[in-house]
Design a protein around this motif. Structure first.
Motif, PDB file in Angstrom:
ATOM      1  N   VAL A   1       0.824  -1.214   0.000  1.00  0.00           N
ATOM      2  CA  VAL A   1       0.000   0.000   0.000  1.00  0.00           C
ATOM      3  C   VAL A   1       0.857   1.262   0.000  1.00  0.00           C
ATOM      4  N   SER A   2       2.032   1.215   0.643  1.00  0.00           N
ATOM      5  CA  SER A   2       2.878   2.412   0.666  1.00  0.00           C
ATOM      6  C   SER A   2       3.508   2.676  -0.699  1.00  0.00           C
ATOM      7  N   SER A   3       3.740   1.610  -1.466  1.00  0.00           N
ATOM      8  CA  SER A   3       4.321   1.796  -2.795  1.00  0.00           C
ATOM      9  C   SER A   3       3.348   2.474  -3.754  1.00  0.00           C
ATOM     10  N   LEU A   4       2.058   2.358  -3.489  1.00  0.00           N
ATOM     11  CA  LEU A   4       1.076   2.980  -4.378  1.00  0.00           C
ATOM     12  C   LEU A   4       1.083   4.497  -4.303  1.00  0.00           C
TER      13      LEU A   4
ATOM     14  N   ALA B   1      16.893   4.378   3.810  1.00  0.00           N
ATOM     15  CA  ALA B   1      15.907   4.200   2.749  1.00  0.00           C
ATOM     16  C   ALA B   1      14.548   4.764   3.147  1.00  0.00           C
ATOM     17  N   GLY B   2      14.226   4.699   4.435  1.00  0.00           N
ATOM     18  CA  GLY B   2      12.957   5.245   4.908  1.00  0.00           C
ATOM     19  C   GLY B   2      12.886   6.749   4.758  1.00  0.00           C
ATOM     20  N   ILE B   3      14.000   7.443   5.053  1.00  0.00           N
ATOM     21  CA  ILE B   3      14.029   8.893   4.865  1.00  0.00           C
ATOM     22  C   ILE B   3      13.854   9.225   3.392  1.00  0.00           C
ATOM     23  N   ALA B   4      14.498   8.432   2.514  1.00  0.00           N
ATOM     24  CA  ALA B   4      14.334   8.650   1.078  1.00  0.00           C
ATOM     25  C   ALA B   4      12.889   8.409   0.647  1.00  0.00           C
ATOM     26  N   HIS B   5      12.234   7.451   1.288  1.00  0.00           N
ATOM     27  CA  HIS B   5      10.840   7.151   0.948  1.00  0.00           C
ATOM     28  C   HIS B   5       9.914   8.330   1.273  1.00  0.00           C
ATOM     29  N   THR B   6      10.241   9.078   2.307  1.00  0.00           N
ATOM     30  CA  THR B   6       9.397  10.215   2.688  1.00  0.00           C
ATOM     31  C   THR B   6       9.625  11.445   1.811  1.00  0.00           C
ATOM     32  N   LYS B   7      10.683  11.397   0.980  1.00  0.00           N
ATOM     33  CA  LYS B   7      11.003  12.517   0.074  1.00  0.00           C
ATOM     34  C   LYS B   7      11.300  13.805   0.840  1.00  0.00           C
TER      35      LYS B   7
ATOM     36  N   HIS C   1      24.403   2.177  -5.953  1.00  0.00           N
ATOM     37  CA  HIS C   1      25.789   1.737  -5.825  1.00  0.00           C
ATOM     38  C   HIS C   1      26.162   1.332  -4.404  1.00  0.00           C
ATOM     39  N   TYR C   2      25.425   1.788  -3.418  1.00  0.00           N
ATOM     40  CA  TYR C   2      25.813   1.522  -2.031  1.00  0.00           C
ATOM     41  C   TYR C   2      24.706   0.793  -1.255  1.00  0.00           C
ATOM     42  N   LEU C   3      23.516   1.406  -1.129  1.00  0.00           N
ATOM     43  CA  LEU C   3      22.469   0.798  -0.308  1.00  0.00           C
ATOM     44  C   LEU C   3      22.034  -0.563  -0.842  1.00  0.00           C
ATOM     45  N   PHE C   4      21.792  -0.661  -2.139  1.00  0.00           N
ATOM     46  CA  PHE C   4      21.305  -1.910  -2.716  1.00  0.00           C
ATOM     47  C   PHE C   4      22.318  -3.053  -2.578  1.00  0.00           C
ATOM     48  N   PRO C   5      23.603  -2.862  -2.942  1.00  0.00           N
ATOM     49  CA  PRO C   5      24.558  -3.971  -2.746  1.00  0.00           C
ATOM     50  C   PRO C   5      24.768  -4.342  -1.280  1.00  0.00           C
ATOM     51  N   ILE C   6      24.834  -3.343  -0.397  1.00  0.00           N
ATOM     52  CA  ILE C   6      25.037  -3.653   1.024  1.00  0.00           C
ATOM     53  C   ILE C   6      23.824  -4.395   1.579  1.00  0.00           C
ATOM     54  N   ALA C   7      22.607  -4.007   1.151  1.00  0.00           N
ATOM     55  CA  ALA C   7      21.399  -4.709   1.601  1.00  0.00           C
ATOM     56  C   ALA C   7      21.399  -6.152   1.111  1.00  0.00           C
ATOM     57  N   LEU C   8      21.819  -6.381  -0.127  1.00  0.00           N
ATOM     58  CA  LEU C   8      21.928  -7.754  -0.645  1.00  0.00           C
ATOM     59  C   LEU C   8      22.944  -8.564   0.158  1.00  0.00           C
ATOM     60  N   LEU C   9      24.088  -7.954   0.439  1.00  0.00           N
ATOM     61  CA  LEU C   9      25.110  -8.644   1.219  1.00  0.00           C
ATOM     62  C   LEU C   9      24.602  -8.951   2.624  1.00  0.00           C
ATOM     63  N   ASN C  10      23.864  -8.032   3.206  1.00  0.00           N
ATOM     64  CA  ASN C  10      23.306  -8.247   4.545  1.00  0.00           C
ATOM     65  C   ASN C  10      22.341  -9.430   4.558  1.00  0.00           C
ATOM     66  N   VAL C  11      21.504  -9.542   3.527  1.00  0.00           N
ATOM     67  CA  VAL C  11      20.579 -10.674   3.425  1.00  0.00           C
ATOM     68  C   VAL C  11      21.353 -11.978   3.281  1.00  0.00           C
ATOM     69  N   PHE C  12      22.390 -11.966   2.455  1.00  0.00           N
ATOM     70  CA  PHE C  12      23.183 -13.175   2.226  1.00  0.00           C
ATOM     71  C   PHE C  12      23.878 -13.630   3.511  1.00  0.00           C
TER      72      PHE C  12
ATOM     73  N   MET D   1      11.980   6.335  -5.940  1.00  0.00           N
ATOM     74  CA  MET D   1      11.240   5.214  -5.351  1.00  0.00           C
ATOM     75  C   MET D   1      11.856   3.885  -5.782  1.00  0.00           C
ATOM     76  N   LEU D   2      12.199   3.743  -7.067  1.00  0.00           N
ATOM     77  CA  LEU D   2      12.813   2.500  -7.546  1.00  0.00           C
ATOM     78  C   LEU D   2      14.165   2.261  -6.886  1.00  0.00           C
ATOM     79  N   ALA D   3      14.922   3.333  -6.681  1.00  0.00           N
ATOM     80  CA  ALA D   3      16.270   3.190  -6.130  1.00  0.00           C
ATOM     81  C   ALA D   3      16.262   2.778  -4.666  1.00  0.00           C
ATOM     82  N   TYR D   4      15.238   3.203  -3.913  1.00  0.00           N
ATOM     83  CA  TYR D   4      15.283   3.007  -2.456  1.00  0.00           C
ATOM     84  C   TYR D   4      14.245   2.016  -1.931  1.00  0.00           C
ATOM     85  N   GLU D   5      13.130   1.831  -2.634  1.00  0.00           N
ATOM     86  CA  GLU D   5      12.127   0.873  -2.144  1.00  0.00           C
ATOM     87  C   GLU D   5      12.673  -0.548  -2.165  1.00  0.00           C
TER      88      GLU D   5
END
Length: 270
Positions: free
Chosen positions: A39-42, A126-132, A248-259, A70-74
């Motif tokens: 619902v927040s993505s809408l 990412a949450g701060i980015a989501h609030t714009k 370049h930073y949040l997305f790869p680090i988040a993937l590494l954190n999940v792994f 939104m694509l970069a941070y969601e």
């Protein structure tokens, strides 16, 4: 859409009124995490459509910036939640909060921030980015005369402004729920306080429920204050810097954190 998302946020455990046990959650959804993200993505549709329907190139540019942001941070924000889900084994927000009620070595509350410190920092960014909001307010850069709401005034502009603050409260609620125990109070059980050194303090069920609700509200207010403080302190990122930070930073680090989290969960389970 932000208002609908609040229905899945648990603001307490249970309370007994008139012989009925009431779950302090408006919509007990077993996939509450997915529901809130859906619902927040809408909300981005309203921002993009507002920019495109204004017949103003600057407004249209603001809508495009918001969509790209939104694509970069969601995606990164969704990945930060996966570590919490893997550790506590549920998508139900109420179940996640209850799972954080245990203590490590009998002293330290096993809250999400303890098991996912990097995930918490990534989620907050990412949450701060989501609030714009500043420093991620490229979609509404006043100094660049860019903003998806440039052609709106009165209550139409007020609704956009109101939505931004609702999103801030939603991020504060999620941070408190997922990483800081939600309504949990250290050493507080249903019968009262049970301290690690053996002391006990019995409380009535109503008093326990009030303490839990107060704890949740206090945590949410703290995160609202923290988000506002960051907004008042940091300067705005340049648009290319904003997207570079996300991809370049949040997305790869988040993937590494999940792994790494998945490997640790398998190692502990084995």
């Amino acid at each position: 859409f932000a208002l609908v998302g609040f229905a899945a946020i648990p603001f307490g455990n249970t309370i007994e009124l008139g012989g009925r046990l009431i779950n302090l959650q408006a919509a007990p959804i077993n996939v509450g995490v997915l529901y809130i993200f859906a619902v927040s993505s809408l909300s981005i549709y309203g921002v993009a459509l507002a920019g495109f329907s204004s017949a103003n190139n600057y407004s249209r540019l603001g809508g495009l910036r918001a969509s790209a942001q939104m694509l970069a941070y969601e995606i990164a924000m969704g990945l930060t939640i996966m570590g919490i889900v893997m550790i506590y084994g549920s998508l139900d927000l109420q179940a996640l909060v209850r799972a954080q009620g245990v203590s490590l070595w009998g002293w330290i509350p096993l809250w999400g921030v303890l098991v996912q410190p990097i995930g918490f920092l990534l989620f907050l960014t990412a949450g701060i980015a989501h609030t714009k909001r500043i420093p991620f307010d490229a979609p509404e850069g006043e100094s660049e005369i860019i903003g998806y709401f440039l052609e709106y005034s009165g209550m139409k502009f007020g609704m956009f402004f109101f939505t931004d603050y609702l999103e801030t409260i939603m991020i504060a609620c999620l941070a408190a729920t997922l990483f800081f125990g939600g309504w949990q109070v250290p050493y507080l059980a249903q019968a009262g306080f049970q301290f690690p050194w053996g002391a006990q303090l019995e409380l009535k069920p109503l008093a326990v429920s009030i303490l839990q609700i107060t704890s949740f509200v206090g945590k949410v207010l703290f995160f609202c204050w923290l988000l506002m403080t960051i907004r008042w302190t940091l300067p705005r990122f340049r648009y290319d810097q904003l997207l570079k930070l996300g991809w370049h930073y949040l997305f790869p680090i988040a993937l590494l954190n999940v792994f790494v989290t998945a490997l640790l969960v398998l190692w502990v389970a084995g």
